[in-house]
Write an enzyme that holds these catalytic residues in place. Structure first.
Site, mmCIF file in Angstrom:
data_model
loop_
_atom_site.group_PDB
_atom_site.id
_atom_site.type_symbol
_atom_site.label_atom_id
_atom_site.label_comp_id
_atom_site.label_asym_id
_atom_site.label_seq_id
_atom_site.Cartn_x
_atom_site.Cartn_y
_atom_site.Cartn_z
ATOM 1 N N ARG A 41 0.806 -1.190 -0.044
ATOM 2 C CA ARG A 41 0.129 -0.007 0.107
ATOM 3 C C ARG A 41 0.989 1.372 -0.069
ATOM 4 N NH1 ARG A 41 -1.920 0.888 4.290
ATOM 5 N NH2 ARG A 41 -1.452 -0.849 5.465
ATOM 6 N N TYR A 70 -1.208 -3.272 -6.737
ATOM 7 C CA TYR A 70 -0.991 -4.273 -5.822
ATOM 8 C C TYR A 70 -2.014 -4.080 -4.566
ATOM 9 C CZ TYR A 70 1.902 -7.247 -2.881
ATOM 10 O OH TYR A 70 2.515 -8.287 -2.368
ATOM 11 N N LYS A 90 -9.664 -2.156 1.526
ATOM 12 C CA LYS A 90 -9.614 -1.094 2.513
ATOM 13 C C LYS A 90 -10.125 0.165 2.066
ATOM 14 C CE LYS A 90 -6.845 -3.685 4.532
ATOM 15 N NZ LYS A 90 -6.140 -3.892 5.425
ATOM 16 N N HIS A 132 -10.666 -2.512 11.393
ATOM 17 C CA HIS A 132 -9.496 -3.024 10.863
ATOM 18 C C HIS A 132 -9.598 -4.425 11.976
ATOM 19 C CE1 HIS A 132 -4.930 -3.174 9.326
ATOM 20 N NE2 HIS A 132 -5.955 -4.248 8.748
ATOM 21 N N SER A 189 -1.501 -3.538 10.352
ATOM 22 C CA SER A 189 -1.065 -4.496 9.259
ATOM 23 C C SER A 189 0.169 -5.045 9.429
ATOM 24 C CB SER A 189 -0.628 -3.589 7.880
ATOM 25 O OG SER A 189 -1.966 -2.776 7.714
ATOM 26 N N CYS A 198 0.562 -7.350 11.853
ATOM 27 C CA CYS A 198 0.960 -7.379 13.343
ATOM 28 C C CYS A 198 0.109 -8.880 13.879
ATOM 29 C CB CYS A 198 0.525 -6.148 13.904
ATOM 30 S SG CYS A 198 1.979 -4.864 13.488
ATOM 31 N N ASP A 210 -9.505 -9.675 8.868
ATOM 32 C CA ASP A 210 -8.920 -8.616 8.345
ATOM 33 C C ASP A 210 -10.092 -7.319 8.680
ATOM 34 O OD1 ASP A 210 -6.525 -7.169 7.635
ATOM 35 O OD2 ASP A 210 -7.850 -6.177 5.919
ATOM 36 N N ARG A 248 2.144 -12.116 -0.712
ATOM 37 C CA ARG A 248 0.798 -12.248 -0.119
ATOM 38 C C ARG A 248 0.252 -13.465 -0.791
ATOM 39 N NH1 ARG A 248 -1.559 -8.431 4.123
ATOM 40 N NH2 ARG A 248 -0.015 -7.204 4.240
HETATM 41 P P1 GTP Z 1 -2.415 -7.542 7.307
HETATM 42 O O1 GTP Z 1 -2.947 -8.679 6.478
HETATM 43 O O2 GTP Z 1 -1.325 -6.767 6.804
HETATM 44 O O3 GTP Z 1 -3.260 -6.996 7.977
HETATM 45 O O4 GTP Z 1 -1.648 -8.430 8.592
HETATM 46 P P2 GTP Z 1 -2.107 -9.234 9.753
HETATM 47 O O5 GTP Z 1 -2.332 -8.494 11.023
HETATM 48 O O6 GTP Z 1 -3.081 -10.138 9.361
HETATM 49 O O7 GTP Z 1 -0.824 -9.893 10.284
HETATM 50 P P3 GTP Z 1 -0.230 -11.511 10.150
HETATM 51 O O8 GTP Z 1 -1.225 -12.461 10.999
HETATM 52 O O9 GTP Z 1 -0.332 -11.969 8.612
HETATM 53 O O10 GTP Z 1 0.886 -11.437 10.791
HETATM 54 C C1 GTP Z 1 2.103 -10.917 10.357
HETATM 55 C C2 GTP Z 1 3.404 -11.348 10.568
HETATM 56 O O11 GTP Z 1 3.536 -11.351 12.083
HETATM 57 C C3 GTP Z 1 3.775 -12.679 10.354
HETATM 58 O O12 GTP Z 1 5.193 -12.865 9.648
HETATM 59 C C4 GTP Z 1 3.545 -13.739 11.402
HETATM 60 O O13 GTP Z 1 4.176 -14.702 11.399
HETATM 61 C C5 GTP Z 1 3.893 -12.664 12.542
HETATM 62 N N1 GTP Z 1 3.209 -13.178 13.702
HETATM 63 C C6 GTP Z 1 1.831 -13.077 13.827
HETATM 64 N N2 GTP Z 1 1.440 -13.598 15.157
HETATM 65 C C7 GTP Z 1 2.451 -13.466 15.818
HETATM 66 C C8 GTP Z 1 2.683 -13.788 17.119
HETATM 67 O O14 GTP Z 1 1.901 -14.253 17.979
HETATM 68 N N3 GTP Z 1 4.020 -13.760 17.656
HETATM 69 C C9 GTP Z 1 5.025 -13.422 16.737
HETATM 70 N N4 GTP Z 1 6.288 -13.471 17.125
HETATM 71 N N5 GTP Z 1 4.733 -13.070 15.577
HETATM 72 C C10 GTP Z 1 3.546 -13.331 15.001
HETATM 73 C C1 SPV Z 2 -2.919 -4.463 5.101
HETATM 74 O O1 SPV Z 2 -2.168 -3.703 4.664
HETATM 75 O O2 SPV Z 2 -3.755 -4.126 6.561
HETATM 76 C C2 SPV Z 2 -3.714 -5.522 4.316
HETATM 77 C C3 SPV Z 2 -3.102 -5.647 3.078
HETATM 78 O O3 SPV Z 2 -4.497 -6.205 4.890
HETATM 79 S S1 SPV Z 2 -3.779 -4.667 1.989
HETATM 80 O O4 SPV Z 2 -4.855 -5.079 1.450
HETATM 81 O O5 SPV Z 2 -2.848 -4.317 0.748
HETATM 82 O O6 SPV Z 2 -4.162 -3.495 2.539
HETATM 83 MN MN MN Z 3 -5.018 -5.607 6.970
#
Ligand code: GTP
Ligand code: SPV
Ligand code: MN
Length: 595
Positions: free
Chosen positions: A70, A211, A220, A240, A262, A264, A287, A379
């Site tokens: 983004r 992207y 979003k 979110h 994002s 996290c 999400d 992704r």
């Molecule tokens: P968006 O799709 O961008 O909104 O991200 P999201 O909030 O869904 O994050 P996602 O669950 O994909 O995690 C992002 C990164 O954080 C990945 O590389 C995970 O492996 C890492 N991660 C997720 N949960 C944990 C956790 O409990 N501990 C640690 N150390 N890392 C984590």
């Molecule tokens: C985020 O960045 O929080 C996402 C990926 O979930 S995107 O759809 O590219 O915004």
């Molecule tokens: Mn997201």
């Protein structure tokens, strides 16, 4: 054009856009499998989609290295006055922005097909759902929209001749001259990228990027930025947030909605499989949550999406087996590495590191390479229905009743594993002051601490001070039915740099404590930042964690918190008149508690 469109507004819009963008061709999508297969076939023939031998009906795409996430600096909330967009959003006056963008859109689809994509956010026909039509010149966008939203000719039927929809205009911004050969991932340079929202007209204009959230406009742009502005006008919430259902050994259901910025941990928590026996965890969404107060006065949440657009790196059978099982077939991968066996690979995947891959830029990669094989924001796009733990009620039009809200972020120091808000206003204070280290989900520096209130800084479609007030107002409406509010940090590190908390499936231990608090089964210790668990109330059975690490994880250091007060004060001050008095009062009380 392949069909006759009956809806008057849509017809007029298609005509206007095609006159402006001058595509070679117009195609109205119907969402069928046949359509998807045809599009993929063409993408394979032109060398853009790479079929994966190891995963049926799955394909790898590689974006241009300049178009990988983004673009928050190029994202605009274009309200009549800047005050309405507020200090956290980029703003250009609507007429000026439209003029700039019309100039860019002029002839921008030359040599390309203009796709008209009718989609529904939420189940088609449900009263809570919203209809959008995306016009795009990117076939990659079409196939992704097929997975992420409900694309269907039924949406057009539902619209009839008079029905309304949210127009979402998208162009990659790369017209083709006569005979010009196309690149694999055409897009415009960064200074020509614009992701624009006109919340008062329910209108989205995106230019220059292909992207993720820049281009899949249902996500979003519609479901958060435009929807948050609608939600405020109509007294509901667009957040979110992941949504999950936990079922206790006694069969009691708890629904949790959690907002982390994002990259996290939302997707991971949403699909988590409990490390504690007899508890069941099911995914409703990973999400976005749309929430309305139901007839019983409780807050009900639906997931408006149809798929997962998840972060690939770090995803493994060890950390997120349910995500891995969702990725066995029918998946689009973007910017992952390609193995010699014809499968995808990314950093953090289970098993041995391959001795050779083709990296996300299309170059040879070996473990000796100094660069990543997969881009950190690589992704997967996968249908939600393929998740083995998708909740049976995930498409229920009335949604699921939320018991618990969680806020959080990535903080290597200062913030403990978990704390609980004293009450709703304090919970809103915790959300409004949430801070997190930046990630690769946005183009820009990674690892910088920034305030990201409610994980909505990049996604709030109006003045965030008014958004804080909206949260307070929703709390007033919910009264005793308001969910309990917690704050977590899975990412606290030792001084040497590794994570103190095992995370992933062990996060369930923290969620169980929250459920116990909802039931009033356990007490808590009052601290300056909120209620903390009594040591013995977090189930650590079977977990290899030292008492010292646990102490460090839960420690609350008044000096470190005091050092952040001026940053919170600055953060609040930017909202001027829009900053709710009740949150200023919360800050006063926080300072008093810190002493
Ligand atoms: P968006 O799709 O961008 O909104 O991200 P999201 O909030 O869904 O994050 P996602 O669950 O994909 O995690 C992002 C990164 O954080 C990945 O590389 C995970 O492996 C890492 N991660 C997720 N949960 C944990 C956790 O409990 N501990 C640690 N150390 N890392 C984590
Ligand atoms: C985020 O960045 O929080 C996402 C990926 O979930 S995107 O759809 O590219 O915004
Ligand atoms: Mn997201």
């Amino acid at each position: 054009m392949n069909i006759t469109v009956k809806n008057e507004k849509l017809n007029k819009w298609i005509q206007e856009v095609s006159e402006m963008c001058q595509p070679d061709d117009i195609y109205v999508c119907n969402g069928s499998k046949e359509e998807y297969d045809n599009m993929i076939k063409k993408l394979i023939e032109s060398g853009i989609a790479i079929p994966l031998k190891k995963r049926p009906n799955s394909f790898l795409f590689r974006s241009d290295p300049s178009d990988v996430a983004r673009v928050e600096d190029n994202t605009y909330i274009s309200t009549p006055t800047q005050d309405k967009a507020g200090p956290t959003n980029n703003w250009i006056a609507p007429e000026e922005l439209k003029k700039t963008m019309r100039d860019l859109y002029k002839g921008c689809m030359k040599g390309r097909t203009m796709y008209v994509i009718p989609f529904s956010m939420g189940p088609i026909g449900s009263p809570i759902s919203k209809i959008g039509i995306e016009i795009s010149d990117s076939p990659y966008v079409v196939v992704n929209m097929h997975i992420m939203t409900r694309v269907s000719d039924r949406v057009l039927e539902l619209l009839g001749s008079e029905g309304d929809f949210i127009p979402c205009l998208h162009s990659i911004g790369a017209p083709l001259a006569e005979g010009q050969e196309d690149s694999k991932w055409p897009c415009a340079p960064i200074e020509q990228k614009y992701i624009s929202h006109f919340p008062e007209e329910n209108l989205i204009w995106s230019y220059g990027s292909g992207y993720g959230g820049n281009a899949l406009l249902g996500k979003k742009c519609l479901a958060l930025r435009i929807a948050s502005a609608m939600a405020r006008r109509e007294s509901w919430m667009a957040e979110h947030m992941l949504i999950l259902r936990l079922t206790s050994p006694e069969g009691k259901q708890y629904h949790i909605a959690a907002a982390f910025p994002s990259a996290c941990g939302k997707t991971n928590l949403a699909m988590m499989q409990p490390s504690i026996p007899d508890w069941k965890c099911e995914c409703v969404g990973d999400d976005i949550a749309w929430m309305k107060i139901g007839p019983d006065g409780r807050l009900y949440a639906i997931n408006p999406e149809n798929g997962f657009f998840g972060v690939a790196p770090g995803t493994s059978y060890e950390t997120n087996p349910m995500a891995m099982d969702s990725l066995k077939e029918n998946v689009i991968f973007t910017n992952c590495a390609l193995t010699d066996e014809g499968d995808v690979w990314w950093e953090g995947m289970d098993g041995d590191v391959p001795t050779h891959t083709i990296d996300w830029k299309g170059n040879d990669w070996t473990p000796e390479s100094t660069t990543d094989a997969a881009h950190p924001n690589a992704r997967f796009t996968a249908p939600a229905s393929q998740c083995p733990v998708i909740c049976e009620d995930w498409e229920k039009p009335e949604g699921v009743p939320i018991d618990i809200f969680i806020f959080g972020g990535r903080r290597s120091t200062v913030i403990p594993l978990v704390h609980e808000a004293f009450n709703w206003d304090h919970g809103v204070f915790l959300g409004s002051t949430a801070a997190s280290e930046t990630t690769a989900a946005n183009i820009g520096a990674v690892g910088n601490l920034r305030r990201d209130p409610f994980a909505m800084k990049p996604f709030c479609g109006y003045n965030m001070g008014d958004y804080f007030q909206h949260w307070l107002d929703m709390g007033d409406k919910l009264g005793d039915n308001a969910p309990k509010v917690f704050y977590v940090n899975w990412f606290r590190k030792r001084p040497v740099g590794n994570f103190l908390w095992p995370g992933f499936s062990d996060n369930r231990r923290v969620l169980k404590w929250m459920c116990d608090r909802v039931e009033g089964k356990v007490g808590a210790v009052e601290s300056s930042i909120g209620f903390l668990p009594n040591q013995e109330d977090i189930d650590l059975s079977g977990l290899d964690i030292t008492p010292d690490d646990m102490k460090e994880l839960m420690s609350v250091d008044a000096d470190a918190l005091n050092a952040e007060i001026s940053d919170i004060e600055n953060h609040f001050s930017i909202f001027g008149d829009h900053m709710p008095e009740r949150l200023k009062q919360q800050l006063k009380e926080f300072k008093r508690r810190l002493g």
